[in-house]
Enzyme design. Sequence first.
Site, PDB file in Angstrom:
ATOM      1  N   LYS A  25       5.028   5.222  -4.311  1.00  0.00           N
ATOM      2  CA  LYS A  25       3.588   5.025  -3.545  1.00  0.00           C
ATOM      3  C   LYS A  25       2.272   5.764  -3.798  1.00  0.00           C
ATOM      4  CE  LYS A  25       6.472   1.863  -0.666  1.00  0.00           C
ATOM      5  NZ  LYS A  25       5.691   0.649  -0.174  1.00  0.00           N
ATOM      6  N   GLN A  80      10.554   3.984  -6.737  1.00  0.00           N
ATOM      7  CA  GLN A  80      10.916   3.867  -5.331  1.00  0.00           C
ATOM      8  C   GLN A  80      12.452   3.565  -5.089  1.00  0.00           C
ATOM      9  OE1 GLN A  80       8.956   0.797  -2.989  1.00  0.00           O
ATOM     10  NE2 GLN A  80       9.936   1.517  -1.118  1.00  0.00           N
ATOM     11  N   GLU A 108      -1.479  -5.572   3.328  1.00  0.00           N
ATOM     12  CA  GLU A 108      -1.387  -4.958   4.617  1.00  0.00           C
ATOM     13  C   GLU A 108      -2.775  -4.919   5.165  1.00  0.00           C
ATOM     14  OE1 GLU A 108       0.544  -0.891   4.742  1.00  0.00           O
ATOM     15  OE2 GLU A 108       1.987  -1.509   3.281  1.00  0.00           O
ATOM     16  N   THR A 126      -3.396   3.765  -3.203  1.00  0.00           N
ATOM     17  CA  THR A 126      -3.496   3.011  -2.071  1.00  0.00           C
ATOM     18  C   THR A 126      -5.236   2.428  -2.133  1.00  0.00           C
ATOM     19  OG1 THR A 126      -1.988   4.414  -0.922  1.00  0.00           O
ATOM     20  CG2 THR A 126      -3.124   2.457   0.321  1.00  0.00           C
ATOM     21  N   ARG A 150       8.368  -0.304  -7.762  1.00  0.00           N
ATOM     22  CA  ARG A 150       9.824  -0.358  -7.187  1.00  0.00           C
ATOM     23  C   ARG A 150      10.802   0.190  -7.965  1.00  0.00           C
ATOM     24  NH1 ARG A 150       8.082  -1.880  -2.305  1.00  0.00           N
ATOM     25  NH2 ARG A 150       6.694  -3.879  -2.271  1.00  0.00           N
ATOM     26  N   GLU A 181       9.530  -9.498  -2.836  1.00  0.00           N
ATOM     27  CA  GLU A 181       9.900 -10.387  -2.108  1.00  0.00           C
ATOM     28  C   GLU A 181       9.731 -11.978  -2.310  1.00  0.00           C
ATOM     29  OE1 GLU A 181       8.999  -9.635   2.329  1.00  0.00           O
ATOM     30  OE2 GLU A 181       7.741  -8.305   1.588  1.00  0.00           O
ATOM     31  N   HIS A 206       9.446  -8.872   6.450  1.00  0.00           N
ATOM     32  CA  HIS A 206       9.598  -7.958   5.259  1.00  0.00           C
ATOM     33  C   HIS A 206      10.307  -6.882   5.379  1.00  0.00           C
ATOM     34  CE1 HIS A 206       8.025  -5.217   2.393  1.00  0.00           C
ATOM     35  NE2 HIS A 206       7.976  -3.996   3.164  1.00  0.00           N
ATOM     36  N   GLU A 219       1.423  -4.416  -1.574  1.00  0.00           N
ATOM     37  CA  GLU A 219       2.140  -4.614  -0.276  1.00  0.00           C
ATOM     38  C   GLU A 219       0.728  -5.045   0.421  1.00  0.00           C
ATOM     39  OE1 GLU A 219       4.659  -1.678   1.326  1.00  0.00           O
ATOM     40  OE2 GLU A 219       6.135  -2.490   0.172  1.00  0.00           O
ATOM     41  N   ASP A 250      -1.043  -1.485  -0.524  1.00  0.00           N
ATOM     42  CA  ASP A 250      -0.116  -0.372  -0.724  1.00  0.00           C
ATOM     43  C   ASP A 250       0.581  -0.464  -1.963  1.00  0.00           C
ATOM     44  OD1 ASP A 250       1.566   1.750  -0.507  1.00  0.00           O
ATOM     45  OD2 ASP A 250       3.054   0.636   0.996  1.00  0.00           O
ATOM     46  N   ASP A 264       2.050   5.241   6.538  1.00  0.00           N
ATOM     47  CA  ASP A 264       2.105   3.706   6.316  1.00  0.00           C
ATOM     48  C   ASP A 264       3.359   3.068   7.159  1.00  0.00           C
ATOM     49  OD1 ASP A 264       1.515   1.204   5.159  1.00  0.00           O
ATOM     50  OD2 ASP A 264       3.173   1.613   3.732  1.00  0.00           O
TER      51      ASP A 264
END
Lengths: 394, 394
Positions: free
Chosen positions: A233, A220, A181, A237, A217, A338, A113, A179, A213, A106
């Site tokens: 993570k 992480q 992607e 996925t 948080r 975000e 970002h 996420e 993904d 990844d």
Amino acid sequence: MTVISIPADSLFGVDNLPYGVFSTADAGPRVGVRVGDSVVDLAKALGDDTFAQPTLNAFMAQGRDRWVEVRAQITALVAGEIADDAVFAVDDVTMHLPIAVADYVDFYASENHATNLGRLFRPDSAALMPNWKHLPVGYHGRSSTVVVSGTDIVRPCGQRKAPADAAPSFGPSIRLDIEAEMGFIVGVGSPMGSSITPDQFAEHCFGAVILNDWSARDIQAWEYVPLGPNLGKSFATSISAWVVPLLALEAARIDTPVQDPTPLPYLQGDEKWGLDIDLEVEWNGDVVSRPPYAQMYWSPAQMLAHTTVNGAAASTGDLFGSGTISGPDKAQRGAFIELTWGGAEPVEVAGEQRTFIQDGDEISISATAPGADGGRIGFGEVRARILPATGDAR
Amino acid sequence: MTVISIPADSLFGVDNLPYGVFSTADAGPRVGVRVGDSVVDLAKALGDDTFAQPTLNAFMAQGRDRWVEVRAQITALVAGEIADDAVFAVDDVTMHLPIAVADYVDFYASENHATNLGRLFRPDSAALMPNWKHLPVGYHGRSSTVVVSGTDIVRPCGQRKAPADAAPSFGPSIRLDIEAEMGFIVGVGSPMGSSITPDQFAEHCFGAVILNDWSARDIQAWEYVPLGPNLGKSFATSISAWVVPLLALEAARIDTPVQDPTPLPYLQGDEKWGLDIDLEVEWNGDVVSRPPYAQMYWSPAQMLAHTTVNGAAASTGDLFGSGTISGPDKAQRGAFIELTWGGAEPVEVAGEQRTFIQDGDEISISATAPGADGGRIGFGEVRARILPATGDAR
């Protein structure tokens, strides 16, 4: 015999022709191609056993000349009549993970970002690390937990420690995030000791999918120093079921944003591999973000070149994610951390104020790109519902 | 018929019985067991096609009851006569990668190593990160570049930037290093959404190998923030050819060092899974280090429990490395960056002053552990020669 009728506004016209793996009530997983709202069984329609398999890997390994050839065969096929037992309505089939995933990497290729996350995770340091504009930063993820769109995601448990906590605790993640992607799939690998240049990308990359993904948080933030994300993570996925061939993305190819400083020669090429793909993130049916892939700093061709420049092998079925796609505007941010600025600025979702994902929420990410003749092609969607944590309290 | 004679001082007595994959001039890769200086072809000797395969995966997936049963069958077998065509001299066979590697995770479980690396990589910060004593820190590595002992390693090229350099440059790594580790192999996985407790370790872990996590320190130091090591490690990981079954390590089981603070309950268990394994690192024939596995802070049972506690699947063929094994003494450090303190304190190797690895160097790591009746068992070795970089100057 059947003639497939393609709705005028379909995102799955003959300029797209994405591949997937489907099953029906009477037969197990095999390769199909999507045309309009139909799925064509390729083993039956083309009489080729390469497609009578539960993954695309055997076909992908045959290489670009063969990918071009089969695309031409399918184009001819759908212009005429197809045997009835080779055509299914897309609503009548079950989609499966389209590839056997080899290595999964990844990346972190959106400047917006990386800047936003840097500010949120490391408020006392420079937002962008010194290496960020010199190389596509990436890390390996867990291949065995890549799942297809539609698979429910169980909220992960794990260890976390907020800065104000005296000690870490264990329990269900309370900052579960997405996420948004794009994912790229290697069709033809390269042996250990060799490398793939950016201009060789089209010989090796088979196609692209939408990728979510999932990110816990809280887990992480506590675990990621100094060796990077792991449990935050590795629980899941998700990828979309339809693999859009790179051959369908010719009209989407654009320059990346200006790369300053100029990257080292091994990251340079003559071919354009920026991609003008528009994503849309739906949270419980509300569109909360529209991430623009066109603004990604590093191209997928640069990501694959970087991955192999040390002589690491690439394999059929390797998957690499772009990293979260975020544009400069708030409504273009591809992760909720975000979008809600670490939970401090809730967004309205179906009439409620929301920060991170709650049990029962459904997230769907869709994407489209320019197709032939001014039309558009679709990647479908990557959709999942979040189920409550099942781990005991420990 | 043949009776296998086992030398009195053999590290491969009937208390060991490690499995590997071997080929001979007349037949391709299949599963064998090592007894003394002989290799027994298990498909032939036991008449079981599970062993007529090029990896151990099918056998490993059968589970612990079967592992116990086959071990008993082999013990009975080698006590008697074996068909001549099922026995080979170990010097007459070629060894292959014993497993098809699924996910590969590398940990960081030695307190001495983590402290040393912290001082070297982050001289201005605390050596040990705040999370280190609360969880076994680890990251995913590249499965496709795991190779068997005896495979030459090509010096990787990559991007690096020393602190004094104005800009990064590309070229062959000039700080090529080893990491002496043990690797653990999952035989029986666990489905997504479940987890493996520390006390379930023996039901899931099939066995152990010696692992060399080759590391290009210059590439790693520049790339690793914030998402961890990637190109500095992904070019190659070597493992020994013989997989020592966990069943052979009963006499090696010890307590880990005291864990303070007490880990969270999901990392606790009643079973002892510290392991009293002694390693030896040879550099061009000179022993330069004797890393003690007994001093590893986190046990492999804790590593596997941590890996799956978020519901991540485990798979047959998953491989996880312990991280570099370093003891408190200088002569116990399992990486050259520690042994030479970042290159500042050269060591004598075959009469020369050395810091990092030079082209043509040969590195061999061996390991032994207590066996039955006060004897010892061996893991063999993981050996490789370093070849010059082949990438162009770019």
